[in-house]
Enzyme design. Sequence first.
Site, PDB file in Angstrom:
ATOM      1  N   LYS A   1       0.793  -1.238   0.000  1.00 57.92           N
ATOM      2  CA  LYS A   1       0.000   0.000   0.000  1.00 57.92           C
ATOM      3  C   LYS A   1       0.823   1.283   0.000  1.00 57.92           C
ATOM      4  O   LYS A   1       0.332   2.360   0.337  1.00 57.92           O
ATOM      5  CB  LYS A   1      -1.009   0.049   1.185  1.00 57.92           C
ATOM      6  CG  LYS A   1      -1.832  -1.194   1.368  1.00 57.92           C
ATOM      7  CD  LYS A   1      -2.383  -1.755   0.100  1.00 57.92           C
ATOM      8  CE  LYS A   1      -3.462  -0.903  -0.527  1.00 57.92           C
ATOM      9  NZ  LYS A   1      -3.874  -1.490  -1.846  1.00 57.92           N
TER      10      LYS A   1
ATOM     11  N   SER B   1      -4.477   2.892   4.482  1.00 59.88           N
ATOM     12  CA  SER B   1      -4.678   2.253   3.184  1.00 59.88           C
ATOM     13  C   SER B   1      -4.664   0.728   3.339  1.00 59.88           C
ATOM     14  O   SER B   1      -5.483   0.017   2.736  1.00 59.88           O
ATOM     15  CB  SER B   1      -3.577   2.715   2.224  1.00 59.88           C
ATOM     16  OG  SER B   1      -3.776   2.172   0.944  1.00 59.88           O
TER      17      SER B   1
ATOM     18  N   HIS C   1       6.660  -7.572  -2.134  1.00 59.58           N
ATOM     19  CA  HIS C   1       6.498  -6.856  -0.867  1.00 59.58           C
ATOM     20  C   HIS C   1       7.395  -7.478   0.206  1.00 59.58           C
ATOM     21  O   HIS C   1       7.266  -7.164   1.386  1.00 59.58           O
ATOM     22  CB  HIS C   1       5.041  -6.915  -0.384  1.00 59.58           C
ATOM     23  CG  HIS C   1       4.074  -6.222  -1.286  1.00 59.58           C
ATOM     24  ND1 HIS C   1       4.228  -4.920  -1.685  1.00 59.58           N
ATOM     25  CD2 HIS C   1       2.922  -6.654  -1.865  1.00 59.58           C
ATOM     26  CE1 HIS C   1       3.214  -4.571  -2.465  1.00 59.58           C
ATOM     27  NE2 HIS C   1       2.412  -5.609  -2.601  1.00 59.58           N
TER      28      HIS C   1
HETATM   29  P1  A3P Z   1      -5.237   4.762  -0.751  1.00 61.43           P
HETATM   30  O1  A3P Z   1      -5.809   3.503  -0.189  1.00 61.43           O
HETATM   31  O2  A3P Z   1      -4.712   5.679   0.322  1.00 61.43           O
HETATM   32  O3  A3P Z   1      -6.131   5.460  -1.696  1.00 61.43           O
HETATM   33  P2  A3P Z   1      -0.419  -0.271  -3.609  1.00 61.43           P
HETATM   34  O4  A3P Z   1      -0.433  -0.179  -5.076  1.00 61.43           O
HETATM   35  O5  A3P Z   1       0.955  -0.327  -3.009  1.00 61.43           O
HETATM   36  O6  A3P Z   1      -1.336  -1.332  -3.120  1.00 61.43           O
HETATM   37  O7  A3P Z   1      -0.970   1.123  -3.056  1.00 61.43           O
HETATM   38  C1  A3P Z   1      -2.317   1.487  -3.225  1.00 61.43           C
HETATM   39  C2  A3P Z   1      -2.469   2.908  -2.741  1.00 61.43           C
HETATM   40  O8  A3P Z   1      -1.873   3.776  -3.713  1.00 61.43           O
HETATM   41  C3  A3P Z   1      -3.922   3.323  -2.617  1.00 61.43           C
HETATM   42  O9  A3P Z   1      -3.930   4.336  -1.596  1.00 61.43           O
HETATM   43  C4  A3P Z   1      -4.177   3.907  -3.993  1.00 61.43           C
HETATM   44  O10 A3P Z   1      -5.288   4.750  -4.074  1.00 61.43           O
HETATM   45  C5  A3P Z   1      -2.868   4.677  -4.184  1.00 61.43           C
HETATM   46  N1  A3P Z   1      -2.628   5.014  -5.587  1.00 61.43           N
HETATM   47  C6  A3P Z   1      -2.553   4.187  -6.641  1.00 61.43           C
HETATM   48  N2  A3P Z   1      -2.374   4.883  -7.784  1.00 61.43           N
HETATM   49  C7  A3P Z   1      -2.323   6.194  -7.414  1.00 61.43           C
HETATM   50  C8  A3P Z   1      -2.204   7.422  -8.145  1.00 61.43           C
HETATM   51  N3  A3P Z   1      -2.093   7.426  -9.466  1.00 61.43           N
HETATM   52  N4  A3P Z   1      -2.212   8.568  -7.446  1.00 61.43           N
HETATM   53  C9  A3P Z   1      -2.330   8.570  -6.103  1.00 61.43           C
HETATM   54  N5  A3P Z   1      -2.472   7.452  -5.366  1.00 61.43           N
HETATM   55  C10 A3P Z   1      -2.476   6.273  -6.015  1.00 61.43           C
END
Ligand code: A3P
Length: 293
Positions: A45, A137, A107
């Site tokens: 996340k 998140s 991860h």
């Molecule tokens: P949130 O849950 O705070 O919205 P991962 O890919 O490591 O699982 O992380 C997911 C997190 O990154 C989520 O956060 C998601 O919304 C955010 N995320 C993914 N793409 C993004 C983007 N283009 N801009 C901002 N946040 C992004």
Amino acid sequence: MEVIRQHTLFDFHGVSMSQCFTNNWDEIQNFKARPDDILIATYPKAGTTWVCYILDLLYFGQTSPERQASIPIDQRVPCLEINKPSLPTGKDLADQLPTTPRLIKTHLPFQFVPKSFWEQNVRIVNVFRNAKDNAVSYYNFCRMNSSMPEPGDWSTFLQNFMEGKVVYGSWHDHVNGWWEKKQTYPKIHHMFYEDLIQDTGREIDRLCSFLGLSPSAEEKERVTSEVQFDNMKQNKMVNYSTSQSMNHKVSPFMRKGKVGDWKNHFTVAQDEKFDEDYKQKMKTSTLQFRSEV
Ligand code: A3P
């Protein structure tokens, strides 16, 4: 709709893990990395998908547009250690990637990364995110993803997060481990979610200079625009709407995409307790985060 959970946490060589990510451990450990692979290594996340998509567009956006239109991001950039019933393992997906470079995500904490990555001197991209937003998140992700252990309510999850009793273990150990690894393994590029939010174009430039890429101004503009939150949220190939284990009605994968959303979740008491614990666990670390921009 109730989410049926099959996976629980257990201690795996000192790190909390679940079966989904440890089932085929010997195979994972024997993975044969290639010198031109790129490994994206993050705590869950932290913005992994965002950076995976940036990399995929930088390398293949122009040459294989059909790849972007038809292959979900978790197959274009497989998670090395994932092993879910009746799906190909991440290790097999990575082995079968037809591209050069192969983009592979993990991860795993650095000490669990298969040794061939180090031996082959593979380029590694770390993405870090401040602990409070990362925790929020992660909580929402565990709620919506039946492959993750049941998170309980927010205060239970937050306590577990502080104690490292979540999948992939302690956030503090994970980020500090990767941060320090760069001292002995320089082929690591550090990125921060907060920097990406503040100036995506600048962070793409820095990433390109680490990778030795020089996209045209037009190409860079296109990548920067495609990876904006609202565009990714609408894009079925990167928003995980194809995932069987995720229920986006509980919480969408592309949830908020903000720095500072933690303020909507932490109570004053939780914040104070978290800060106190954080100070202790990070007291010898040089790693600095911003929890607002
Ligand atoms: P949130 O849950 O705070 O919205 P991962 O890919 O490591 O699982 O992380 C997911 C997190 O990154 C989520 O956060 C998601 O919304 C955010 N995320 C993914 N793409 C993004 C983007 N283009 N801009 C901002 N946040 C992004």
